[in-house]
Design a protein around this motif. Structure first.
Motif, short mmCIF file in Angstrom:
data_model
loop_
_atom_site.label_atom_id
_atom_site.label_comp_id
_atom_site.label_asym_id
_atom_site.label_seq_id
_atom_site.Cartn_x
_atom_site.Cartn_y
_atom_site.Cartn_z
N VAL A 50 -13.56 10.39 8.94
CA VAL A 50 -14.85 9.94 9.46
C VAL A 50 -15.16 10.64 10.77
CG1 VAL A 50 -16.11 7.96 10.38
CG2 VAL A 50 -14.82 7.73 8.25
N ALA A 51 -14.17 10.74 11.65
CA ALA A 51 -14.37 11.41 12.93
C ALA A 51 -14.75 12.88 12.73
CB ALA A 51 -13.12 11.31 13.80
N ALA A 52 -14.08 13.55 11.80
CA ALA A 52 -14.40 14.96 11.53
C ALA A 52 -15.80 15.11 10.95
CB ALA A 52 -13.37 15.55 10.57
N ALA A 53 -16.20 14.18 10.08
CA ALA A 53 -17.54 14.23 9.49
C ALA A 53 -18.61 14.00 10.55
CB ALA A 53 -17.66 13.19 8.38
N LEU A 54 -18.37 13.07 11.46
CA LEU A 54 -19.32 12.82 12.55
C LEU A 54 -19.43 14.05 13.46
CD1 LEU A 54 -18.52 9.13 13.50
CD2 LEU A 54 -20.65 10.01 12.54
N ASP A 55 -18.30 14.67 13.75
CA ASP A 55 -18.33 15.88 14.57
C ASP A 55 -19.17 16.96 13.91
OD1 ASP A 55 -16.72 14.70 16.49
OD2 ASP A 55 -14.87 15.64 15.75
N ARG A 56 -19.01 17.14 12.60
CA ARG A 56 -19.79 18.15 11.88
C ARG A 56 -21.28 17.83 11.92
NH1 ARG A 56 -15.63 17.63 8.16
NH2 ARG A 56 -16.93 16.35 6.82
N VAL A 57 -21.62 16.59 11.61
CA VAL A 57 -23.03 16.19 11.54
C VAL A 57 -23.70 16.25 12.91
CG1 VAL A 57 -24.57 14.22 11.07
CG2 VAL A 57 -22.76 14.78 9.47
N LEU A 58 -23.00 15.83 13.93
CA LEU A 58 -23.56 15.78 15.28
C LEU A 58 -23.39 17.09 16.05
CD1 LEU A 58 -22.47 12.15 16.23
CD2 LEU A 58 -24.71 12.92 15.39
N GLY A 59 -22.73 18.07 15.44
CA GLY A 59 -22.56 19.37 16.09
C GLY A 59 -21.59 19.35 17.26
N ARG A 60 -20.68 18.41 17.28
CA ARG A 60 -19.70 18.33 18.35
C ARG A 60 -18.54 19.29 18.10
NH1 ARG A 60 -18.38 12.07 18.72
NH2 ARG A 60 -20.09 11.53 17.39
N THR A 61 -17.83 19.61 19.16
CA THR A 61 -16.62 20.41 19.05
C THR A 61 -15.55 19.53 18.40
OG1 THR A 61 -17.22 21.52 21.08
CG2 THR A 61 -14.95 21.78 20.33
N ALA A 73 0.85 -1.19 0.00
CA ALA A 73 0.00 0.00 0.00
C ALA A 73 0.88 1.24 0.00
CB ALA A 73 -0.90 0.00 1.23
N PRO A 74 0.47 2.27 -0.74
CA PRO A 74 1.28 3.48 -0.79
C PRO A 74 1.20 4.28 0.49
CG PRO A 74 -0.77 3.83 -1.95
CD PRO A 74 -0.74 2.38 -1.53
N PRO A 75 2.23 5.04 0.81
CA PRO A 75 2.16 5.90 1.98
C PRO A 75 1.20 7.06 1.70
CG PRO A 75 4.17 6.30 0.77
CD PRO A 75 3.50 5.13 0.11
N ARG A 76 0.59 7.59 2.76
CA ARG A 76 -0.30 8.74 2.59
C ARG A 76 0.52 9.97 2.28
NH1 ARG A 76 -3.48 7.49 7.66
NH2 ARG A 76 -2.06 8.98 8.54
N PRO A 77 -0.02 10.86 1.45
CA PRO A 77 0.69 12.12 1.22
C PRO A 77 0.89 12.86 2.54
CG PRO A 77 -1.11 11.86 -0.34
CD PRO A 77 -1.24 10.75 0.68
N THR A 78 1.96 13.59 2.66
CA THR A 78 2.27 14.31 3.88
C THR A 78 1.12 15.23 4.28
OG1 THR A 78 4.58 14.27 3.23
CG2 THR A 78 3.98 15.79 4.98
N GLY A 79 0.71 15.15 5.51
CA GLY A 79 -0.34 16.02 6.02
C GLY A 79 -1.74 15.56 5.67
N ALA A 80 -1.89 14.50 4.89
CA ALA A 80 -3.23 14.03 4.52
C ALA A 80 -3.81 13.20 5.65
CB ALA A 80 -3.17 13.20 3.25
N PRO A 81 -5.03 13.50 6.07
CA PRO A 81 -5.64 12.73 7.14
C PRO A 81 -6.01 11.34 6.65
CG PRO A 81 -7.22 14.28 6.26
CD PRO A 81 -5.91 14.56 5.59
N GLY A 82 -5.98 10.39 7.56
CA GLY A 82 -6.40 9.04 7.23
C GLY A 82 -7.92 8.96 7.22
N LEU A 83 -8.43 7.83 6.78
CA LEU A 83 -9.87 7.66 6.68
C LEU A 83 -10.53 7.79 8.05
CD1 LEU A 83 -12.32 7.04 4.96
CD2 LEU A 83 -11.83 4.62 5.25
N SER A 84 -9.93 7.25 9.10
CA SER A 84 -10.55 7.33 10.43
C SER A 84 -10.67 8.78 10.91
CB SER A 84 -9.78 6.49 11.45
OG SER A 84 -8.46 6.94 11.55
N GLU A 85 -9.65 9.60 10.59
CA GLU A 85 -9.71 11.01 10.97
C GLU A 85 -10.79 11.75 10.18
OE1 GLU A 85 -6.84 9.49 10.14
OE2 GLU A 85 -5.59 9.61 11.93
#
Length: 110
Positions: free
Chosen positions: A96-107, A82-94
């Motif tokens: 998903v967590a950011a999307a959930l925070d946005r949808v649920l109105g969390r900080t 598998a290729p390395p992620r580009p520098t500074g690119a968030p992983g899928l888990s990050e």
């Protein structure tokens, strides 16, 4: 798998073929988004027989989709891993967590 160059994630395609392309770079299978394909300077591996960049990497082998030539991956850069992620690119888990925070109105998490 994100675009190896810019880190964009592939979305569900509209009907038909995906505009994303596969390639091999340093003996690693990579995806290339439509925007990065236009840049032209992707530095992809080429076939030793015909010079094509239409390669796939699997099970320690690199195969040319144009002429069918198959060679063993040398293992210099990793054997069809598998290729390395580009520098500074968030992983899928990050992402998903950011999307959930946005949808649920969390900080946002830190």
């Amino acid at each position: 798998m994100p675009c190896f160059r810019c880190g964009a994630r592939q979305t569900d395609p509209v009907r038909g073929a995906s505009p994303w392309k596969r390639g091999v770079r340093h003996e690693t299978q990579v995806l290339i988004c439509p925007d990065c394909q236009r840049s032209g300077d992707l530095d992809l591996d080429t076939c030793h027989s015909c010079g094509s960049t239409s390669l796939i990497c699997r099970l320690g082998e690199v195969e040319c989709r144009s002429c069918g030539a198959v060679r063993l991956a040398t293992g210099r850069h990793g054997t069809c891993s598998a290729p390395p992620r580009p520098t500074g690119a968030p992983g899928l888990s990050e992402e998903v967590a950011a999307a959930l925070d946005r949808v649920l109105g969390r900080t946002p998490r830190r």
